[in-house]
Design a protein around this motif. Structure first.
Motif, PDB file in Angstrom:
ATOM      1  N   PRO A 247      39.624  51.992  35.237  1.00  0.00           N
ATOM      2  CA  PRO A 247      40.729  51.567  35.733  1.00  0.00           C
ATOM      3  C   PRO A 247      40.587  49.872  36.007  1.00  0.00           C
ATOM      4  O   PRO A 247      41.707  49.455  35.820  1.00  0.00           O
ATOM      5  CB  PRO A 247      40.568  52.348  37.350  1.00  0.00           C
ATOM      6  N   GLU A 248      39.468  49.435  36.344  1.00  0.00           N
ATOM      7  CA  GLU A 248      39.419  48.102  36.853  1.00  0.00           C
ATOM      8  C   GLU A 248      39.563  47.232  35.690  1.00  0.00           C
ATOM      9  O   GLU A 248      39.917  46.023  35.812  1.00  0.00           O
ATOM     10  CB  GLU A 248      37.947  47.886  37.488  1.00  0.00           C
ATOM     11  N   VAL A 249      39.443  47.834  34.423  1.00  0.00           N
ATOM     12  CA  VAL A 249      39.522  46.880  33.251  1.00  0.00           C
ATOM     13  C   VAL A 249      41.068  46.267  33.010  1.00  0.00           C
ATOM     14  O   VAL A 249      41.300  45.334  32.637  1.00  0.00           O
ATOM     15  CB  VAL A 249      38.852  47.427  31.898  1.00  0.00           C
ATOM     16  N   TYR A 250      41.971  47.082  33.453  1.00  0.00           N
ATOM     17  CA  TYR A 250      43.322  46.961  33.445  1.00  0.00           C
ATOM     18  C   TYR A 250      43.745  46.295  34.481  1.00  0.00           C
ATOM     19  O   TYR A 250      45.160  45.941  34.141  1.00  0.00           O
ATOM     20  CB  TYR A 250      44.133  48.314  33.057  1.00  0.00           C
ATOM     21  N   GLN A 251      43.413  46.637  35.669  1.00  0.00           N
ATOM     22  CA  GLN A 251      43.856  46.015  36.892  1.00  0.00           C
ATOM     23  C   GLN A 251      44.386  44.618  37.019  1.00  0.00           C
ATOM     24  O   GLN A 251      43.635  43.619  36.662  1.00  0.00           O
ATOM     25  CB  GLN A 251      42.887  46.248  37.996  1.00  0.00           C
ATOM     26  N   GLY A 252      45.644  44.438  37.470  1.00  0.00           N
ATOM     27  CA  GLY A 252      46.141  43.254  37.576  1.00  0.00           C
ATOM     28  C   GLY A 252      46.550  42.401  36.040  1.00  0.00           C
ATOM     29  O   GLY A 252      47.203  41.253  35.891  1.00  0.00           O
ATOM     30  N   ILE A 253      46.392  43.396  35.071  1.00  0.00           N
ATOM     31  CA  ILE A 253      47.014  42.915  33.788  1.00  0.00           C
ATOM     32  C   ILE A 253      47.896  43.532  33.083  1.00  0.00           C
ATOM     33  O   ILE A 253      48.901  43.160  32.598  1.00  0.00           O
ATOM     34  CB  ILE A 253      45.519  42.672  32.599  1.00  0.00           C
ATOM     35  N   CYS A 254      47.680  44.803  33.069  1.00  0.00           N
ATOM     36  CA  CYS A 254      48.801  45.725  32.449  1.00  0.00           C
ATOM     37  C   CYS A 254      48.553  47.176  32.797  1.00  0.00           C
ATOM     38  O   CYS A 254      47.720  47.311  33.609  1.00  0.00           O
ATOM     39  CB  CYS A 254      48.816  45.693  30.980  1.00  0.00           C
TER      40      CYS A 254
ATOM     41  N   ALA B  51      46.744  41.535  22.092  1.00  0.00           N
ATOM     42  CA  ALA B  51      46.218  41.883  23.124  1.00  0.00           C
ATOM     43  C   ALA B  51      45.685  40.698  24.020  1.00  0.00           C
ATOM     44  O   ALA B  51      45.392  39.642  23.685  1.00  0.00           O
ATOM     45  CB  ALA B  51      44.888  42.587  22.915  1.00  0.00           C
ATOM     46  N   PRO B  52      45.913  40.893  25.533  1.00  0.00           N
ATOM     47  CA  PRO B  52      45.674  39.644  26.392  1.00  0.00           C
ATOM     48  C   PRO B  52      44.152  39.305  26.565  1.00  0.00           C
ATOM     49  O   PRO B  52      43.480  40.234  26.300  1.00  0.00           O
ATOM     50  CB  PRO B  52      46.176  40.234  27.897  1.00  0.00           C
ATOM     51  N   ALA B  53      43.921  38.168  26.545  1.00  0.00           N
ATOM     52  CA  ALA B  53      42.345  37.567  26.353  1.00  0.00           C
ATOM     53  C   ALA B  53      41.804  38.230  27.458  1.00  0.00           C
ATOM     54  O   ALA B  53      40.481  38.411  27.173  1.00  0.00           O
ATOM     55  CB  ALA B  53      42.492  36.032  26.080  1.00  0.00           C
ATOM     56  N   GLU B  54      42.258  38.157  28.747  1.00  0.00           N
ATOM     57  CA  GLU B  54      41.569  38.487  29.855  1.00  0.00           C
ATOM     58  C   GLU B  54      41.030  40.081  29.546  1.00  0.00           C
ATOM     59  O   GLU B  54      39.997  40.360  30.117  1.00  0.00           O
ATOM     60  CB  GLU B  54      42.415  38.263  31.251  1.00  0.00           C
ATOM     61  N   LEU B  55      41.980  40.874  29.008  1.00  0.00           N
ATOM     62  CA  LEU B  55      41.639  42.272  28.829  1.00  0.00           C
ATOM     63  C   LEU B  55      40.585  42.416  28.028  1.00  0.00           C
ATOM     64  O   LEU B  55      39.605  43.209  28.066  1.00  0.00           O
ATOM     65  CB  LEU B  55      42.979  43.159  28.418  1.00  0.00           C
TER      66      LEU B  55
END
Ligand code: NAP
Length: 283
Positions: free
Chosen positions: A179-186, A231-235
């Protein structure tokens, strides 16, 4: 008799051909004389796999929901059948379109030997917001994979030929996501997507044993993280940290796996899920 004809006859006997020389590696991976249909052929991974099938010698039926786009993709494919690949409109969420698309493929290409069920209609909603209709619609991707695979099975039985189905699964059909991989991004990877891909992997096993006697092999190809250019770079950076190889897959890294499963190189493989995930599910 060329080797493509010979290997097909070997498959027709249902027995390893002990009397002739064993096929070479080149012959085992050669798709000359086969027609390979791939859905979603202009997508991020679909295009790379369509290229692979064409480069291995198959005549490719490239599908898209947009028939004109399917024809342009087909026209761009190379290999020995360059200029003879065909494009067909097909929406696998619409049973009438599945039937029409498969009939058109057979009419234009003469037959279909290999099906790669790759197309995927995405869902934006994760477990926090998804409603029942959205969830069911995501699962309908599986219904489409099944209905199209059954058309290929019935077609193979009618023409008394061997056939081969590859379903696209995912590492997310085998493991949950972080879950933390996506948190705050998508939105997190959707619950309905996990249910879908787990279902595809298990459907593979059931169809493989149901259709083995008809000489129709069924396997699943499950990519790990192969983010597209949007895909977002941060993700991507967070996903990279979770990968044993510490990098994302490049689309061409599915080419070998799809040709392996589509060809006689995997003639004794059915009902399996081949994970190409940089070790993601090996932790
Ligand atoms: N990329 C990854 O990291 C990853 C990881 C694991 C699994 N996968 C799986 O690999 C497959 C390909 O993924 P991708 O990343 O290449 O996705 P993509 O770039 O979005 O391509 C998917 C294609 O599916 C087609 N499609 C959408 N709705 C459809 C429908 N109703 N009927 C038929 N085709 C439809 C679209 O083509 P048209 O618009 O031309 O119709 C689209 O180009 C999917 O099954 C996906 O779940 C991908």
């Amino acid at each position: 008799m060329n080797h493509a004809t010979r290997t097909r006859i070997d498959l027709m006997t249902d027995q390893p051909n002990q009397s002739s020389a064993a096929p070479t590696v080149g012959q085992l991976f050669d798709l000359s004389g086969r027609v390979a249909m791939i859905t979603g052929a202009r997508g991020h991974l679909g295009r790379s796999m369509a290229d692979a099938l064409a480069e291995a010698g198959a005549r490719v039926v490239a599908t898209s929901r947009d028939a004109e786009a399917a024809r342009s993709t087909a026209a761009e494919l190379g290999g020995a059948e360059a200029g003879r690949h065909v494009g067909v409109g097909l929406d696998h969420l619409d049973p009438a379109s599945i039937d029409d698309g498969f009939d058109t493929a057979v009419r234009l290409a003469g037959a279909v030997d290999i099906l790669v069920n790759n197309g995927h209609q995405p869902i934006g909603a994760d477990w926090t917001t998804v409603d029942g209709d959205q969830f069911q619609r995501q699962l309908a991707n599986l219904t489409g994979y099944f209905l199209l695979a059954r058309r290929l099975h019935d077609h193979a039985v009618d023409r008394q030929a061997a056939a081969n189905v590859i379903l696209l699964g995912s590492m997310y059909g085998v493991v949950g996501s972080y879950p933390e991989v996506y948190q705050g991004i998508c939105a997190a990877s959707p619950a309905a997507y996990h249910a879908l891909k787990g279902g595809i992997i298990h459907l593979t096993r059931h169809l493989a044993v149901s259709w083995a006697a008809d000489r129709v092999r069924v396997n699943c190809l499950s990519p790990g993280p192969f983010p597209g250019p949007q895909a977002p770079a941060e993700l991507v950076a967070r996903l990279r940290e979770k990968s044993p190889l510490r990098r994302m897959g490049a689309a061409h890294e599915l080419k070998g796996a799809v040709v392996f499963l589509a060809s006689d190189a995997s003639s004794y493989v059915t009902g399996q899920n081949l994970l190409v995930d940089g070790g993601w599910t090996a932790w």
